[in-house]
Design a protein around this motif. Structure first.
Motif: not given
Length: 96
Positions: A4, A91-93
């Protein structure tokens, strides 16, 4: 564990030590939620696209961390009520 990124826009009108304390507090929230911090980027003072709380500048920080799927909700809940944080986004990477 998922990767994240937490983006923070911190008030530019506060002292350097107070700004560092805000970032440390956010990092503490991440570790309390079971995450491990991998990197912290400081982009410095930037002009905002539009005024937020009558401020046109902010300090940008990006904190990368690994955590379980439930951690971002816990972290956002804490960061949402922090003083001197103008905006945030977690955000999720992608696994690229």
């Amino acid at each position: 564990m998922n990767k994240y990124e937490l983006a923070l826009v911190v008030n530019a009108k506060i002292e350097d030590d107070a700004r560092a304390a805000v970032v440390e507090k956010a990092k503490e929230y991440i570790t309390r939620a079971g995450g491990t911090i991998t990197e912290v980027e400081e982009w410095g003072k930037k002009k905002l696209a539009y005024e937020i709380q009558k401020m046109s500048d902010g300090f940008f920080y990006f904190i990368q961390f690994d955590a379980s799927a439930a951690a971002p909700a816990q972290i956002e809940q804490k960061v949402r009520i922090m003083d001197n944080v103008l905006r945030f986004l977690c955000v999720r990477k992608d696994e690229a």
